[in-house]
Scaffold this motif. Structure first.
Motif, short mmCIF file in Angstrom:
data_model
loop_
_atom_site.label_atom_id
_atom_site.label_comp_id
_atom_site.label_asym_id
_atom_site.label_seq_id
_atom_site.Cartn_x
_atom_site.Cartn_y
_atom_site.Cartn_z
N SER A 19 0.84 -1.27 0.02
CA SER A 19 -0.07 0.06 0.10
C SER A 19 0.91 1.24 0.23
CB SER A 19 -1.13 -0.03 1.26
OG SER A 19 -0.37 0.21 2.40
N LYS A 51 -5.70 -0.16 -3.21
CA LYS A 51 -7.21 -0.34 -3.18
C LYS A 51 -7.79 -0.85 -3.98
CE LYS A 51 -7.47 3.28 0.32
NZ LYS A 51 -8.40 2.50 1.35
N TYR A 52 -9.02 -1.66 -4.03
CA TYR A 52 -9.55 -2.37 -4.94
C TYR A 52 -10.75 -1.55 -5.76
CZ TYR A 52 -11.72 -6.01 -7.65
OH TYR A 52 -12.06 -7.09 -8.70
N PHE A 64 -4.35 8.71 -5.03
CA PHE A 64 -4.54 7.13 -5.08
C PHE A 64 -4.88 6.60 -6.47
CE2 PHE A 64 -5.62 7.94 -0.97
CZ PHE A 64 -5.35 6.78 -0.13
N ASP A 66 -6.23 3.09 -7.74
CA ASP A 66 -6.80 1.98 -7.37
C ASP A 66 -6.60 0.80 -8.69
OD1 ASP A 66 -7.63 3.39 -5.07
OD2 ASP A 66 -9.95 3.45 -5.71
N ASP A 92 -10.01 -4.80 4.19
CA ASP A 92 -9.34 -4.01 4.92
C ASP A 92 -9.44 -4.52 6.41
OD1 ASP A 92 -8.00 -1.67 6.54
OD2 ASP A 92 -8.05 -0.51 4.63
N ARG A 97 -13.15 -0.29 8.52
CA ARG A 97 -12.73 -0.19 7.14
C ARG A 97 -13.19 -1.57 6.33
NH1 ARG A 97 -8.09 3.82 5.77
NH2 ARG A 97 -8.86 5.47 6.80
N GLU A 100 -13.80 -1.96 2.65
CA GLU A 100 -12.72 -1.74 1.89
C GLU A 100 -12.31 -2.85 1.30
OE1 GLU A 100 -10.25 1.76 2.74
OE2 GLU A 100 -11.87 2.75 3.74
N TRP A 102 -8.67 -4.67 -1.03
CA TRP A 102 -7.46 -4.64 -1.49
C TRP A 102 -7.13 -5.40 -2.53
CZ3 TRP A 102 -4.18 -0.70 0.00
CH2 TRP A 102 -4.82 0.19 1.00
#
Length: 110
Positions: A19, A51-52, A64, A66, A92, A97, A100, A102
């Motif tokens: 990350s 991040k997906y 970011f 993604d 996450d 979170r 969220e 990944w």
């Protein structure tokens, strides 16, 4: 050192970029991934995560990029020195979170 400053050649067995490189815009990300590939020994590996999703831009004051499996495969077409050895998605683990996701990747130098 910033990833953009990486200048070693054939030095590392592996690079851990959890990350972290997701904060680079696409044009810088291509350059950094190529530098990472050059810095790896033969058959070296990189672990990285994004991040997906398909968002690219500022979120909460930070940039970011993604990725999904599809967008990363397209991206990796520009970094032919690396290939995906393994990829998976996770939730996450930080409190609050859990929604969220990944994208986690293990890449191998060709």
């Amino acid at each position: 050192m910033f990833f953009q400053e990486l200048a070693e050649v054939g030095k590392y067995d592996g690079i851990w970029a959890c990350s972290s490189i997701l904060h680079l815009p696409m044009n810088e990300l291509v350059e950094v991934m190529r530098k990472m590939a050059v810095a790896l020994k033969e058959n070296g590996i990189i672990y990285t995560s994004f991040k997906y999703g398909t968002f690219a831009g500022e979120r909460n004051g930070r940039y970011f990029t993604d990725m999904t499996e599809e967008t990363f495969a397209e991206f990796l077409g520009e970094v032919r020195e690396l290939e995906v050895e393994e990829q998976w998605t996770t939730s996450d683990v930080r409190p609050g979170r859990g929604e969220e996701k990944w994208l986690n990747l293990i890449l191998r130098k060709r």
